[in-house]
Design an enzyme around this catalytic site. Structure first.
Site, PDB file in Angstrom:
ATOM      1  N   GLU A  87       0.859  -1.251   0.112  1.00  0.00           N
ATOM      2  CA  GLU A  87       0.000  -0.168  -0.030  1.00  0.00           C
ATOM      3  C   GLU A  87       0.957   1.305   0.167  1.00  0.00           C
ATOM      4  OE1 GLU A  87      -2.802   2.580   2.478  1.00  0.00           O
ATOM      5  OE2 GLU A  87      -3.292   0.575   2.953  1.00  0.00           O
TER       6      GLU A  87
ATOM      7  N   HIS B 130       1.818   4.770  -1.958  1.00  0.00           N
ATOM      8  CA  HIS B 130       1.132   5.607  -2.970  1.00  0.00           C
ATOM      9  C   HIS B 130       2.021   6.578  -3.547  1.00  0.00           C
ATOM     10  CE1 HIS B 130      -2.403   4.057  -1.052  1.00  0.00           C
ATOM     11  NE2 HIS B 130      -2.075   4.666   0.261  1.00  0.00           N
TER      12      HIS B 130
ATOM     13  N   HIS C 235      -9.625   0.967  -0.421  1.00  0.00           N
ATOM     14  CA  HIS C 235      -8.804   1.901   0.553  1.00  0.00           C
ATOM     15  C   HIS C 235      -9.666   3.124   0.975  1.00  0.00           C
ATOM     16  CE1 HIS C 235      -6.152   5.543   1.241  1.00  0.00           C
ATOM     17  NE2 HIS C 235      -5.026   4.413   1.553  1.00  0.00           N
TER      18      HIS C 235
ATOM     19  N   ASP D 197       2.470   1.983   3.942  1.00  0.00           N
ATOM     20  CA  ASP D 197       1.425   3.312   3.491  1.00  0.00           C
ATOM     21  C   ASP D 197       2.538   4.630   3.269  1.00  0.00           C
ATOM     22  OD1 ASP D 197      -0.775   4.683   3.169  1.00  0.00           O
ATOM     23  OD2 ASP D 197      -1.577   4.717   5.103  1.00  0.00           O
TER      24      ASP D 197
END
Length: 323
Positions: free
Chosen positions: A10, A12, A163, A286
């Site tokens: 995850e 980004h 998400h 993250d």
């Protein structure tokens, strides 16, 4: 001892064109260092992956991606964004993989783009963010209009990563606005994100989508948005006399995988392992909203077997995403 291969999924970025359509400007848009990281798919990202011990990132667009855009805009924009991500991955194929953005306001178009991204671009699945705006309504993904996406994901044997995004304005006004001046994160990662995305997960289980598509795979971040902690109680409550029969807990544990993104809590991880098994948990950071180095440092301290840690750090991701 040989170091485990580490996959983080995850992680980004922001596409330069997609972000011009963002109507809500969060604090990260005013933070030049965060913006630099979100816009970087090269030297800076690779340097910080190396510093944090991350071998491979599965790249996904940050929220809200395409979920708040109209169908006509989102279909063409999503195709261009996925093509650009594909080109970035080709420059560093040993370090990056990708989840597609999907124009969910056009479910058939989203299913077609998912198939193109997987079969032509080599993506590993897709990520969607929060509620989808269609005809002035903010819709959860259990709405049957979205089921063509799930049908295609099953046919392609790839997961959909659900998400969070900023909650519905009515929810913000009712639940959070009294404290947002002092604690703006309450409506996002502090609480609102988890509530909204856990609700998405619950609604999917109750909708019958997993009966319709029995091989469908869903990923939730942040250690399952708290759902592993609540599975027994939800299951018990929904099984009470008079309710429609649903094996809620079993269905969740069969169809969902969860990641450690932004939730480096040993008690929460151990709860999740006990409830779902280590082969349902995937390591994630993250990034860049959370820095890389604390993730592996934390995993080193978790009281799990070497076998279970290997599953979490990469083994399960390799199987689920066919890496």
């Amino acid at each position: 001892m040989k170091k485990d291969f580490v996959v983080a999924l995850e992680e980004h970025y922001w596409d330069t064109e997609v972000q011009t359509h963002f109507k809500e400007r969060g604090p990260e848009m005013r933070n030049p260092e965060m913006l630099a990281r979100l816009n970087d798919l090269g030297e800076l990202r690779l340097k910080e992956m190396d510093e944090g011990g991350i071998d491979l990132q599965v790249l996904s667009h940050g929220a809200p991606a395409l979920q708040r855009l109209d169908a006509e805009t989102a279909v063409a924009l999503g195709r261009r964004a996925n093509d650009r991500l594909h080109q970035a991955i080709l420059k560093h194929p040993a370090r990056f993989a990708g989840f597609a953005v999907l124009p969910t306001a056009d479910p058939k178009g989203a299913a077609d783009e998912l198939e193109r991204a997987v079969t032509q671009l080599g993506f590993k699945g897709a990520m969607v963010h929060g509620l989808t705006l269609i005809g002035g309504q903010n819709l959860f993904l259990d709405d049957k209009r979205f089921w063509p996406i799930f049908e295609r994901a099953q046919a392609l044997d790839v997961p959909i990563y659900m998400h969070p995004a900023v909650p519905h304005k009515a929810v913000i006004d009712a639940y959070y606005k009294d404290y947002l001046d002092q604690f703006p994160g309450l409506m996002t990662a502090g609480w609102g994100f988890g509530v909204e995305t856990a609700t998405q997960g619950i609604r999917l289980v109750l909708s019958g989508v997993f009966e319709a598509y029995p091989k469908l795979k869903i990923i939730l971040g942040h250690l399952g948005e708290g759902l592993p902690f609540h599975l027994w109680r939800i299951n018990m409550t929904l099984a009470r006399q008079g309710n429609r029969s649903t094996p809620f807990r079993d269905t969740f544990r069969e169809h969902f995988w969860i990641t450690t993104s932004g939730n480096f809590s040993t008690p929460s991880l151990l709860c999740s392992v006990m409830e779902m098994g280590a082969d349902r948990i995937l390591f994630s950071i993250d990034y860049p909203f959370v820095p890389n180095p604390p993730g592996l440092k934390w995993m080193d301290t978790v009281p799990l077997s070497a076998e279970d840690k290997t599953k979490i750090l990469s083994g399960t991701a390799k199987r689920l995403l066919k890496l």
